[in-house]
Design an enzyme around this catalytic site. Structure first.
Site, mmCIF file in Angstrom:
data_model
loop_
_atom_site.group_PDB
_atom_site.id
_atom_site.type_symbol
_atom_site.label_atom_id
_atom_site.label_comp_id
_atom_site.label_asym_id
_atom_site.label_seq_id
_atom_site.Cartn_x
_atom_site.Cartn_y
_atom_site.Cartn_z
ATOM 1 N N ASN A 1 0.808 -1.212 0.000
ATOM 2 C CA ASN A 1 0.000 0.000 0.000
ATOM 3 C C ASN A 1 0.841 1.260 0.000
ATOM 4 O OD1 ASN A 1 0.651 -1.010 2.623
ATOM 5 N ND2 ASN A 1 -0.581 0.588 3.509
ATOM 6 N N SER B 1 -10.451 -6.218 0.366
ATOM 7 C CA SER B 1 -11.055 -5.036 0.987
ATOM 8 C C SER B 1 -12.018 -4.382 0.017
ATOM 9 C CB SER B 1 -9.943 -4.057 1.355
ATOM 10 O OG SER B 1 -10.489 -2.841 1.785
ATOM 11 N N CYS C 1 -2.167 4.476 8.262
ATOM 12 C CA CYS C 1 -2.135 3.782 9.554
ATOM 13 C C CYS C 1 -0.999 4.248 10.435
ATOM 14 C CB CYS C 1 -1.984 2.281 9.372
ATOM 15 S SG CYS C 1 -2.545 1.687 7.818
#
Lengths: 470, 96
Positions: free
Chosen positions: A220, A268, A394
């Protein structure tokens, strides 16, 4: 409410008209108290939107930053907008077809169940699986938890070792850390400077008691695509289940669980233009992959994940998968062209730009750049009209540079200055051009102010400087 | 064979152009910049790609698919306008 409050609103607006000129040139801090008093009767807190005359819009003032319009969205790895076709598929299930799919006794339940099963088939079709192998969860994080913790706990008597990489998503790394606390052993494989995992090191790390190999498909942060078929081959030869976190890969690179030898896969919804709050887990049936469920309850989803399946979200994910299957080629062609345009545009105007991660084995929609001699936070602060991110969402709360970039061997100062551009289905050429302009402008401005840049341009090697202690 | 193929008639040129025009008109109604540009671009590219479909069944199928997409676009244009944010995208407001 009462007339006195409405007249207070009117009186409150008058000073606003007089001080508009002052507001437009004043600093954000000075503007905040002035407009705060004007909107005090509305009781609004941080966010104020004044509907101004010039420009056909308003001004957004939030967290001390003023921008004239909604920023260009170039952060597709964090999340993607919901495709209007997906929303169209979901809405009926919020309006009239609101039944619980597990209700067996009435039409509401039957139609809801039919919709969930149709969505399951759509997800399965995109990855080359059987619908019986797909389970809906609340997202890729939950799927990763079930895969790592659930699988290892099921085989806790015979398998005590997990192999993963240092660039995995935080939820996989955190699940592995949890397992370590329970007494399992975990090998975190280093990656090469281009972000790819070393296949020989992987094969060497697998032991007789290895219960799981977990390598993400598309990273990511840096967008690197791992060689899934090769890893699958190694795992099949050694008889170890191969788990891959395909949250960023689904609908973007062609996935076939049979060809890739994948035993578990996390998916996802909100990375493929679907809704947030839903994901899926693929569990191979032949040979059967057994996991210990992490959610106890009524045994829904074949006992793998209890809890009511959220019909609208599942339908949305299914629709998103179907659209992705149809549009993959068209989208990838466009996105590759846009990425080339972005990179070329920046590189032609600014030097000392480094692409983090392999350039060949990368998903084109993810471009992670480091600008030398520029500080990352100040670059981001100046790029408020472009929504990009530095590192991943995150890990942005901490001040540490991204662990993924550190695993690639990127220097601390370059890691701090990395920016991740995310290009997607809805990104336009005009947005890319504007992003290039703004980025180049900001980088030039910061470099002009930077003494390190001056020294580097004069030929001084920054690493050889002995900084004096004060 | 021929009778089976002629049972599904290909859409006429006027019908196809009319459908494309409706899609472009619907695209213009979206309040969101990105969606508006996407619907416009995708419609034009989609029709351009299928320009060479000479098989009547395939052409009719593509036409029907585009028609259902038009219905989706019409509905969603209404939904998006109901919830349009007061502030537009930076691209639509000013130049640098």
């Amino acid at each position: 409410m009462s007339t006195s409050s409405s007249s207070r609103v009117l009186l409150g607006r008058l000073p606003l008209l007089f001080c508009r000129r002052r507001l437009s040139t004043a600093a954000a801090a000075a503007a905040a108290p002035a407009s705060a008093s004007a909107s005090a009767s509305e009781g609004e807190g941080k966010k104020e939107e004044e509907v101004g005359g010039g420009g056909g819009g308003g001004v957004i003032s939030m967290k001390g930053v003023r921008i004239s319009g909604r920023p260009l969205y170039l952060d597709m790895q964090a999340t993607t907008p919901v495709d209007p076709r997906v929303l169209d598929a979901m809405l009926p299930f919020y309006l009239s077809r609101f039944g619980n799919p597990h209700s067996r006794t009435h039409l509401y339940g039957w139609e809801s169940d039919a919709a969930v099963e149709a969505a399951r088939a759509q997800v399965a079709a995109l990855i080359g699986a059987d619908p019986k192998e797909v389970f809906f969860t609340s997202g890729a994080t939950e799927s990763n938890n079930i895969s790592v913790k659930g699988l290892m706990r099921f085989h806790r008597d015979r398998k005590r070792h997990v192999v993963t990489t240092q660039t995995e998503h935080k939820c996989v790394l955190d699940s592995c850390r949890w397992l370590q606390q329970e007494g399992f052993e975990v090998t975190y494989l280093p990656v090469r400077p281009d972000g790819l995992v070393d296949l020989d090191a992987l094969a060497a790390a697998i032991r007789p008691d290895t219960g799981l190999v977990s390598v993400m498909a598309v990273n990511n942060e840096i967008g690197v695509v791992q060689p899934l078929e090769d890893i699958g081959c190694i795992c099949r030869d050694k008889g170890v289940p191969f788990h891959t976190d395909a949250a960023q890969a689904l609908g973007k690179i062609p996935i076939d669980v049979a060809r890739m030898g994948v035993a578990l896969m996390s998916l996802s919804g909100h990375k493929i233009y679907g809704p947030k709050g839903v994901g899926a887990l693929y569990l191979r049936r032949r040979p059967r992959v057994r996991v210990e469920p992490q959610m106890s309850g009524g045994g829904q989803e074949r006992g793998i994940r209890s809890g009511t399946v959220p019909t609208p979200l599942a339908v949305g994910m299914g629709a998103a998968c179907e659209i992705a299957a149809r549009e993959m080629d068209y989208d990838n062609r466009r996105i590759a062209a846009l990425q080339a345009r972005l990179l070329e545009g920046i590189r032609s105007r600014v030097d000392d730009v480094v692409v983090n991660g392999s350039v060949e084995h990368r998903y084109p929609g993810n471009l992670n750049l480091s600008f030398a001699y520029v500080e990352g936070e100040s670059l981001l602060m100046g790029l408020k009209e472009v929504a990009v991110s530095s590192g991943s969402a995150c890990t942005s709360a901490s001040l540490e540079p991204s662990y993924v970039l550190r695993a690639l061997g990127v220097d601390e100062d370059m890691a701090h200055t990395s920016i991740r551009f995310g290009i997607g289905r809805f990104t336009t050429e005009a947005e890319i051009d504007r992003a290039v302009e703004l980025t180049v402008q900001q980088v030039r401005k910061l470099r002009e102010m930077s003494p390190l840049y001056e020294m580097a341009k004069a030929g001084i090697d920054l690493k050889s400087i002995q900084w004096a202690q004060h | 064979m021929a009778s089976a193929a002629s049972a599904v008639s290909a859409p006429s040129r006027a019908e196809v152009l009319g459908l494309l025009r409706s899609l472009l008109r619907t695209a213009a109604k979206f309040s969101d910049y990105n969606v508006r540009e996407y619907v416009r671009r995708r419609s034009l590219d989609g029709f351009r790609e299928n320009k060479e479909l000479y098989d009547p069944a395939a052409a009719a199928a593509a036409f029907a698919a585009a028609k259902s997409q038009l219905e989706v676009a019409r509905r969603q244009a209404v939904v998006y306008s109901l919830y349009a944010p007061k502030v537009k995208s930076v691209l639509e407001i000013k130049s640098i």
